[in-house]
Design a protein around this motif. Structure first.
Motif, PDB file in Angstrom:
ATOM      1  N   PHE A   9       0.802  -1.219   0.000  1.00 54.63           N
ATOM      2  CA  PHE A   9       0.000   0.000   0.000  1.00 54.63           C
ATOM      3  C   PHE A   9       0.842   1.279   0.000  1.00 54.63           C
ATOM      4  O   PHE A   9       0.282   2.377   0.028  1.00 54.63           O
ATOM      5  CB  PHE A   9      -0.942   0.013   1.208  1.00 54.63           C
ATOM      6  N   CYS A  10       2.156   1.161  -0.021  1.00 50.97           N
ATOM      7  CA  CYS A  10       3.015   2.346  -0.039  1.00 50.97           C
ATOM      8  C   CYS A  10       2.867   3.058  -1.375  1.00 50.97           C
ATOM      9  O   CYS A  10       2.808   2.419  -2.427  1.00 50.97           O
ATOM     10  CB  CYS A  10       4.472   1.952   0.190  1.00 50.97           C
ATOM     11  N   GLN A  11       2.802   4.386  -1.331  1.00 54.33           N
ATOM     12  CA  GLN A  11       2.647   5.163  -2.558  1.00 54.33           C
ATOM     13  C   GLN A  11       3.919   5.149  -3.403  1.00 54.33           C
ATOM     14  O   GLN A  11       3.849   5.131  -4.620  1.00 54.33           O
ATOM     15  CB  GLN A  11       2.288   6.608  -2.219  1.00 54.33           C
ATOM     16  N   ASP A  12       5.056   5.211  -2.756  1.00 62.35           N
ATOM     17  CA  ASP A  12       6.343   5.233  -3.435  1.00 62.35           C
ATOM     18  C   ASP A  12       7.137   4.001  -3.037  1.00 62.35           C
ATOM     19  O   ASP A  12       6.839   3.363  -2.030  1.00 62.35           O
ATOM     20  CB  ASP A  12       7.133   6.487  -3.035  1.00 62.35           C
ATOM     21  N   PRO A  13       8.180   3.677  -3.805  1.00 59.91           N
ATOM     22  CA  PRO A  13       9.035   2.555  -3.391  1.00 59.91           C
ATOM     23  C   PRO A  13       9.552   2.763  -1.971  1.00 59.91           C
ATOM     24  O   PRO A  13       9.868   3.875  -1.563  1.00 59.91           O
ATOM     25  CB  PRO A  13      10.174   2.573  -4.408  1.00 59.91           C
ATOM     26  N   VAL A  14       9.610   1.701  -1.224  1.00 57.07           N
ATOM     27  CA  VAL A  14       9.995   1.726   0.174  1.00 57.07           C
ATOM     28  C   VAL A  14      11.182   0.784   0.371  1.00 57.07           C
ATOM     29  O   VAL A  14      11.427  -0.088  -0.460  1.00 57.07           O
ATOM     30  CB  VAL A  14       8.784   1.319   1.067  1.00 57.07           C
ATOM     31  N   PHE A  15      11.925   0.986   1.436  1.00 59.35           N
ATOM     32  CA  PHE A  15      12.973   0.043   1.831  1.00 59.35           C
ATOM     33  C   PHE A  15      12.424  -0.738   3.012  1.00 59.35           C
ATOM     34  O   PHE A  15      12.073  -0.146   4.033  1.00 59.35           O
ATOM     35  CB  PHE A  15      14.254   0.770   2.235  1.00 59.35           C
ATOM     36  N   ALA A  16      12.318  -2.046   2.866  1.00 57.09           N
ATOM     37  CA  ALA A  16      11.822  -2.908   3.947  1.00 57.09           C
ATOM     38  C   ALA A  16      13.003  -3.591   4.627  1.00 57.09           C
ATOM     39  O   ALA A  16      13.789  -4.278   3.974  1.00 57.09           O
ATOM     40  CB  ALA A  16      10.855  -3.954   3.401  1.00 57.09           C
ATOM     41  N   VAL A  17      13.139  -3.374   5.934  1.00 52.15           N
ATOM     42  CA  VAL A  17      14.148  -4.051   6.744  1.00 52.15           C
ATOM     43  C   VAL A  17      13.429  -5.201   7.440  1.00 52.15           C
ATOM     44  O   VAL A  17      12.565  -4.978   8.283  1.00 52.15           O
ATOM     45  CB  VAL A  17      14.775  -3.103   7.792  1.00 52.15           C
ATOM     46  N   VAL A  18      13.753  -6.431   7.052  1.00 52.69           N
ATOM     47  CA  VAL A  18      13.020  -7.604   7.502  1.00 52.69           C
ATOM     48  C   VAL A  18      13.849  -8.367   8.538  1.00 52.69           C
ATOM     49  O   VAL A  18      14.958  -8.808   8.250  1.00 52.69           O
ATOM     50  CB  VAL A  18      12.703  -8.542   6.316  1.00 52.69           C
ATOM     51  N   LEU A  19      13.283  -8.509   9.735  1.00 58.79           N
ATOM     52  CA  LEU A  19      13.910  -9.332  10.769  1.00 58.79           C
ATOM     53  C   LEU A  19      13.414 -10.759  10.557  1.00 58.79           C
ATOM     54  O   LEU A  19      12.205 -11.013  10.560  1.00 58.79           O
ATOM     55  CB  LEU A  19      13.521  -8.835  12.161  1.00 58.79           C
ATOM     56  N   HIS A  20      14.336 -11.676  10.349  1.00 61.97           N
ATOM     57  CA  HIS A  20      13.968 -13.043   9.948  1.00 61.97           C
ATOM     58  C   HIS A  20      14.640 -14.073  10.856  1.00 61.97           C
ATOM     59  O   HIS A  20      15.802 -13.923  11.222  1.00 61.97           O
ATOM     60  CB  HIS A  20      14.409 -13.267   8.497  1.00 61.97           C
ATOM     61  N   GLU A  21      13.904 -15.118  11.169  1.00 64.99           N
ATOM     62  CA  GLU A  21      14.481 -16.231  11.915  1.00 64.99           C
ATOM     63  C   GLU A  21      15.606 -16.850  11.092  1.00 64.99           C
ATOM     64  O   GLU A  21      15.614 -16.763   9.874  1.00 64.99           O
ATOM     65  CB  GLU A  21      13.424 -17.319  12.194  1.00 64.99           C
ATOM     66  N   ASN A  22      16.530 -17.487  11.747  1.00 65.54           N
ATOM     67  CA  ASN A  22      17.640 -18.142  11.069  1.00 65.54           C
ATOM     68  C   ASN A  22      17.551 -19.634  11.349  1.00 65.54           C
ATOM     69  O   ASN A  22      18.310 -20.174  12.139  1.00 65.54           O
ATOM     70  CB  ASN A  22      18.971 -17.561  11.554  1.00 65.54           C
ATOM     71  N   ARG A  23      16.567 -20.273  10.714  1.00 60.57           N
ATOM     72  CA  ARG A  23      16.380 -21.708  10.890  1.00 60.57           C
ATOM     73  C   ARG A  23      16.899 -22.441   9.663  1.00 60.57           C
ATOM     74  O   ARG A  23      16.731 -21.980   8.542  1.00 60.57           O
ATOM     75  CB  ARG A  23      14.898 -22.048  11.067  1.00 60.57           C
ATOM     76  N   ARG A  24      17.484 -23.586   9.900  1.00 64.69           N
ATOM     77  CA  ARG A  24      18.045 -24.388   8.821  1.00 64.69           C
ATOM     78  C   ARG A  24      16.971 -24.755   7.793  1.00 64.69           C
ATOM     79  O   ARG A  24      15.888 -25.181   8.143  1.00 64.69           O
ATOM     80  CB  ARG A  24      18.650 -25.662   9.401  1.00 64.69           C
ATOM     81  N   ASN A  25      17.293 -24.551   6.528  1.00 63.62           N
ATOM     82  CA  ASN A  25      16.435 -24.938   5.407  1.00 63.62           C
ATOM     83  C   ASN A  25      15.079 -24.245   5.417  1.00 63.62           C
ATOM     84  O   ASN A  25      14.088 -24.813   4.950  1.00 63.62           O
ATOM     85  CB  ASN A  25      16.229 -26.460   5.371  1.00 63.62           C
ATOM     86  N   TRP A  26      15.003 -23.037   5.945  1.00 62.27           N
ATOM     87  CA  TRP A  26      13.730 -22.325   5.960  1.00 62.27           C
ATOM     88  C   TRP A  26      13.966 -20.853   5.710  1.00 62.27           C
ATOM     89  O   TRP A  26      14.762 -20.220   6.389  1.00 62.27           O
ATOM     90  CB  TRP A  26      13.024 -22.521   7.300  1.00 62.27           C
ATOM     91  N   PHE A  27      13.258 -20.329   4.722  1.00 63.05           N
ATOM     92  CA  PHE A  27      13.356 -18.912   4.401  1.00 63.05           C
ATOM     93  C   PHE A  27      12.002 -18.460   3.872  1.00 63.05           C
ATOM     94  O   PHE A  27      11.452 -19.060   2.951  1.00 63.05           O
ATOM     95  CB  PHE A  27      14.441 -18.658   3.360  1.00 63.05           C
ATOM     96  N   ALA A  28      11.444 -17.428   4.457  1.00 61.47           N
ATOM     97  CA  ALA A  28      10.178 -16.867   3.993  1.00 61.47           C
ATOM     98  C   ALA A  28      10.497 -15.657   3.135  1.00 61.47           C
ATOM     99  O   ALA A  28      10.748 -14.577   3.650  1.00 61.47           O
ATOM    100  CB  ALA A  28       9.300 -16.491   5.177  1.00 61.47           C
ATOM    101  N   GLY A  29      10.518 -15.833   1.841  1.00 66.16           N
ATOM    102  CA  GLY A  29      10.940 -14.779   0.935  1.00 66.16           C
ATOM    103  C   GLY A  29       9.823 -13.997   0.281  1.00 66.16           C
ATOM    104  O   GLY A  29      10.067 -13.268  -0.678  1.00 66.16           O
ATOM    105  N   LEU A  30       8.598 -14.119   0.786  1.00 66.88           N
ATOM    106  CA  LEU A  30       7.479 -13.407   0.164  1.00 66.88           C
ATOM    107  C   LEU A  30       7.717 -11.902   0.133  1.00 66.88           C
ATOM    108  O   LEU A  30       7.408 -11.239  -0.857  1.00 66.88           O
ATOM    109  CB  LEU A  30       6.170 -13.726   0.887  1.00 66.88           C
ATOM    110  N   GLN A  31       8.299 -11.341   1.196  1.00 69.01           N
ATOM    111  CA  GLN A  31       8.536  -9.892   1.231  1.00 69.01           C
ATOM    112  C   GLN A  31       9.466  -9.473   0.105  1.00 69.01           C
ATOM    113  O   GLN A  31       9.267  -8.435  -0.528  1.00 69.01           O
ATOM    114  CB  GLN A  31       9.103  -9.463   2.583  1.00 69.01           C
ATOM    115  N   ALA A  32      10.475 -10.274  -0.180  1.00 72.54           N
ATOM    116  CA  ALA A  32      11.389  -9.964  -1.283  1.00 72.54           C
ATOM    117  C   ALA A  32      10.650  -9.989  -2.614  1.00 72.54           C
ATOM    118  O   ALA A  32      10.901  -9.155  -3.495  1.00 72.54           O
ATOM    119  CB  ALA A  32      12.553 -10.944  -1.301  1.00 72.54           C
ATOM    120  N   GLY A  33       9.709 -10.923  -2.770  1.00 77.02           N
ATOM    121  CA  GLY A  33       8.915 -10.987  -3.992  1.00 77.02           C
ATOM    122  C   GLY A  33       8.017  -9.770  -4.151  1.00 77.02           C
ATOM    123  O   GLY A  33       7.889  -9.217  -5.250  1.00 77.02           O
TER     124      GLY A  33
END
Length: 105
Positions: free
Chosen positions: A39-63
């Motif tokens: 919903f941001c009007q202009d491009p935004v920079f998202a700083v995502v705090l992410h768990e560091n679990r083996r073999n798991w990455f939630a990359g939806l925000q990057a998409g």
């Protein structure tokens, strides 16, 4: 640039949209609250705090960011588990560095 602590679960959807609409940088734990960057009007920079679990990455925000022209940076914390309950610890210096980088972008 000022940051505010927000508890999106305490806001209506329209309040959440109004809040992020003019944001330049949004920082928070990965998940649905950060997805409000759509919903941001202009491009935004998202700083995502992410768990560091083996073999798991939630990359939806990057998409979302790639599709909308946002920049996305991830900070991975130290994750531990006990009886399948995960907790993640983030270093304040890592968060500060991520936010500082976003401010310069």
């Amino acid at each position: 640039m000022n940051f505010h602590i927000v508890r999106p679960e305490k806001l209506s959807i329209s309040e959440q949209i109004r809040l992020v609409r003019g944001a330049k940088v949004i920082a928070g734990q990965h998940g649905s609250a950060l997805h409000s960057t759509i919903f941001c009007q202009d491009p935004v920079f998202a700083v995502v705090l992410h768990e560091n679990r083996r073999n798991w990455f939630a990359g939806l925000q990057a998409g979302i960011g790639e599709y909308l022209g946002h920049q996305t940076g991830y900070i991975f914390g130290e994750t531990s588990s006990h009886e399948n309950i995960f907790s993640t610890r983030f270093e304040a210096s890592d968060i500060r560095m991520g936010v500082d980088f976003a401010r310069m972008a």
